[in-house]
Design a protein around this motif. Structure first.
Motif, PDB file in Angstrom:
ATOM      1  N   ASP A  66     129.882  37.963  89.413  1.00 29.27           N
ATOM      2  CA  ASP A  66     128.426  38.023  89.517  1.00 29.27           C
ATOM      3  C   ASP A  66     127.844  37.082  88.473  1.00 29.27           C
ATOM      4  N   LEU A  67     126.765  36.398  88.832  1.00 30.07           N
ATOM      5  CA  LEU A  67     126.119  35.466  87.905  1.00 30.07           C
ATOM      6  C   LEU A  67     124.609  35.615  87.999  1.00 30.07           C
ATOM      7  N   TYR A  68     123.937  35.381  86.871  1.00 30.44           N
ATOM      8  CA  TYR A  68     122.478  35.357  86.912  1.00 30.44           C
ATOM      9  C   TYR A  68     122.040  33.962  87.340  1.00 30.44           C
ATOM     10  N   GLY A  69     120.803  33.868  87.802  1.00 31.88           N
ATOM     11  CA  GLY A  69     120.317  32.665  88.458  1.00 31.88           C
ATOM     12  C   GLY A  69     120.550  31.372  87.717  1.00 31.88           C
ATOM     13  N   TYR A  70     120.195  31.329  86.422  1.00 28.70           N
ATOM     14  CA  TYR A  70     120.328  30.077  85.668  1.00 28.70           C
ATOM     15  C   TYR A  70     121.796  29.672  85.526  1.00 28.70           C
ATOM     16  N   ALA A  71     122.665  30.638  85.195  1.00 25.18           N
ATOM     17  CA  ALA A  71     124.095  30.328  85.033  1.00 25.18           C
ATOM     18  C   ALA A  71     124.691  29.855  86.357  1.00 25.18           C
ATOM     19  N   LEU A  72     124.300  30.501  87.441  1.00 35.05           N
ATOM     20  CA  LEU A  72     124.785  30.097  88.763  1.00 35.05           C
ATOM     21  C   LEU A  72     124.319  28.682  89.100  1.00 35.05           C
ATOM     22  N   THR A  73     123.053  28.405  88.822  1.00 35.04           N
ATOM     23  CA  THR A  73     122.514  27.071  89.077  1.00 35.04           C
ATOM     24  C   THR A  73     123.291  26.018  88.306  1.00 35.04           C
ATOM     25  N   LYS A  74     123.598  26.272  87.048  1.00 33.78           N
ATOM     26  CA  LYS A  74     124.346  25.315  86.228  1.00 33.78           C
ATOM     27  C   LYS A  74     125.750  25.091  86.794  1.00 33.78           C
ATOM     28  N   LYS A  75     126.393  26.138  87.258  1.00 34.05           N
ATOM     29  CA  LYS A  75     127.736  25.985  87.843  1.00 34.05           C
ATOM     30  C   LYS A  75     127.683  25.170  89.140  1.00 34.05           C
ATOM     31  N   VAL A  76     126.664  25.421  89.954  1.00 38.45           N
ATOM     32  CA  VAL A  76     126.499  24.644  91.185  1.00 38.45           C
ATOM     33  C   VAL A  76     126.244  23.182  90.836  1.00 38.45           C
ATOM     34  N   GLN A  77     125.384  22.941  89.848  1.00 37.77           N
ATOM     35  CA  GLN A  77     125.042  21.574  89.450  1.00 37.77           C
ATOM     36  C   GLN A  77     126.241  20.831  88.851  1.00 37.77           C
ATOM     37  N   ALA A  78     127.230  21.554  88.354  1.00 36.88           N
ATOM     38  CA  ALA A  78     128.435  20.905  87.831  1.00 36.88           C
ATOM     39  C   ALA A  78     129.261  20.291  88.962  1.00 36.88           C
ATOM     40  N   VAL A  79     129.021  20.770  90.192  1.00 35.43           N
ATOM     41  CA  VAL A  79     129.785  20.311  91.346  1.00 35.43           C
ATOM     42  C   VAL A  79     128.940  19.470  92.304  1.00 35.43           C
ATOM     43  N   LEU A  80     127.696  19.875  92.496  1.00 39.79           N
ATOM     44  CA  LEU A  80     126.813  19.214  93.460  1.00 39.79           C
ATOM     45  C   LEU A  80     125.551  18.719  92.754  1.00 39.79           C
ATOM     46  N   ASP A  81     125.030  17.616  93.205  1.00 41.34           N
ATOM     47  CA  ASP A  81     123.818  17.048  92.630  1.00 41.34           C
ATOM     48  C   ASP A  81     122.601  17.690  93.297  1.00 41.34           C
ATOM     49  N   VAL A  82     122.219  18.875  92.797  1.00 44.33           N
ATOM     50  CA  VAL A  82     121.068  19.598  93.333  1.00 44.33           C
ATOM     51  C   VAL A  82     120.186  20.070  92.190  1.00 44.33           C
ATOM     52  N   SER A  83     118.922  20.278  92.492  1.00 46.01           N
ATOM     53  CA  SER A  83     117.978  20.753  91.483  1.00 46.01           C
ATOM     54  C   SER A  83     117.873  22.273  91.531  1.00 46.01           C
ATOM     55  N   GLU A  84     117.315  22.832  90.456  1.00 46.64           N
ATOM     56  CA  GLU A  84     117.056  24.270  90.438  1.00 46.64           C
ATOM     57  C   GLU A  84     116.171  24.668  91.604  1.00 46.64           C
ATOM     58  N   SER A  85     115.192  23.815  91.903  1.00 43.33           N
ATOM     59  CA  SER A  85     114.252  24.135  92.977  1.00 43.33           C
ATOM     60  C   SER A  85     114.925  24.129  94.347  1.00 43.33           C
ATOM     61  N   THR A  86     116.134  23.603  94.440  1.00 44.44           N
ATOM     62  CA  THR A  86     116.914  23.649  95.680  1.00 44.44           C
ATOM     63  C   THR A  86     117.744  24.927  95.746  1.00 44.44           C
ATOM     64  N   VAL A  87     118.271  25.360  94.616  1.00 45.86           N
ATOM     65  CA  VAL A  87     119.186  26.506  94.592  1.00 45.86           C
ATOM     66  C   VAL A  87     118.464  27.823  94.852  1.00 45.86           C
ATOM     67  N   TYR A  88     117.321  28.037  94.216  1.00 44.04           N
ATOM     68  CA  TYR A  88     116.665  29.343  94.317  1.00 44.04           C
ATOM     69  C   TYR A  88     116.223  29.718  95.732  1.00 44.04           C
ATOM     70  N   PRO A  89     115.696  28.803  96.537  1.00 40.79           N
ATOM     71  CA  PRO A  89     115.393  29.184  97.929  1.00 40.79           C
ATOM     72  C   PRO A  89     116.650  29.576  98.716  1.00 40.79           C
ATOM     73  N   VAL A  90     117.773  28.931  98.418  1.00 43.51           N
ATOM     74  CA  VAL A  90     119.031  29.288  99.089  1.00 43.51           C
ATOM     75  C   VAL A  90     119.449  30.696  98.673  1.00 43.51           C
ATOM     76  N   LEU A  91     119.300  31.008  97.392  1.00 47.82           N
ATOM     77  CA  LEU A  91     119.626  32.355  96.922  1.00 47.82           C
ATOM     78  C   LEU A  91     118.746  33.401  97.612  1.00 47.82           C
ATOM     79  N   ARG A  92     117.465  33.104  97.755  1.00 48.65           N
ATOM     80  CA  ARG A  92     116.565  34.042  98.439  1.00 48.65           C
ATOM     81  C   ARG A  92     116.976  34.225  99.901  1.00 48.65           C
ATOM     82  N   ARG A  93     117.322  33.122 100.578  1.00 47.78           N
ATOM     83  CA  ARG A  93     117.734  33.210 101.979  1.00 47.78           C
ATOM     84  C   ARG A  93     119.040  33.992 102.127  1.00 47.78           C
ATOM     85  N   LEU A  94     120.008  33.719 101.253  1.00 46.22           N
ATOM     86  CA  LEU A  94     121.283  34.438 101.317  1.00 46.22           C
ATOM     87  C   LEU A  94     121.088  35.928 101.053  1.00 46.22           C
TER      88      LEU A  94
END
Length: 103
Positions: free
Chosen positions: A22-50
């Motif tokens: 389990d991860l909190y939003g900011y930590a999850l965003t940083k881990k995703v950004q380590a692999v994919l070139d995405v912004s925070e504003s891209t990750v949070y809507p995906v989290l809401r949809r999921l």
């Protein structure tokens, strides 16, 4: 040149990370950004949809006087991740087959 990231690849990356812990939003965003070139504003809507689609659930934990929202994969999310991984495997096998034809 930037490669367009598909929503399925982003979803799969998020679900795979959350399958591990389990991860909190900011930590999850940083881990995703380590692999994919995405912004925070891209990750949070995906989290809401999921979360809306019941692939994730959330819970809050206090941290330094405020709450952190943690994301946790559900059984439905694990099933969705397995589908994405199977599709990725099929894609890789097709690419490998095409590349192997040119040897």
């Amino acid at each position: 040149m930037a490669i367009q990231i598909s929503s399925e690849l982003l979803e799969g990356s998020i679900l795979a990370l959350l399958k591990e812990q389990d991860l909190y939003g900011y930590a999850l965003t940083k881990k995703v950004q380590a692999v994919l070139d995405v912004s925070e504003s891209t990750v949070y809507p995906v989290l809401r949809r999921l979360t809306k689609d019941d692939y994730l659930k959330t819970y809050d934990e206090p941290f330094q006087g405020r709450n952190r929202r943690y994301y946790q994969i559900t059984e439905a999310g694990k099933f969705r991740l397995a589908i994405i991984q199977d599709e990725w495997k099929d894609y890789r096998e097709k690419i490998d087959g095409v590349l192997g034809d040119h040897d």
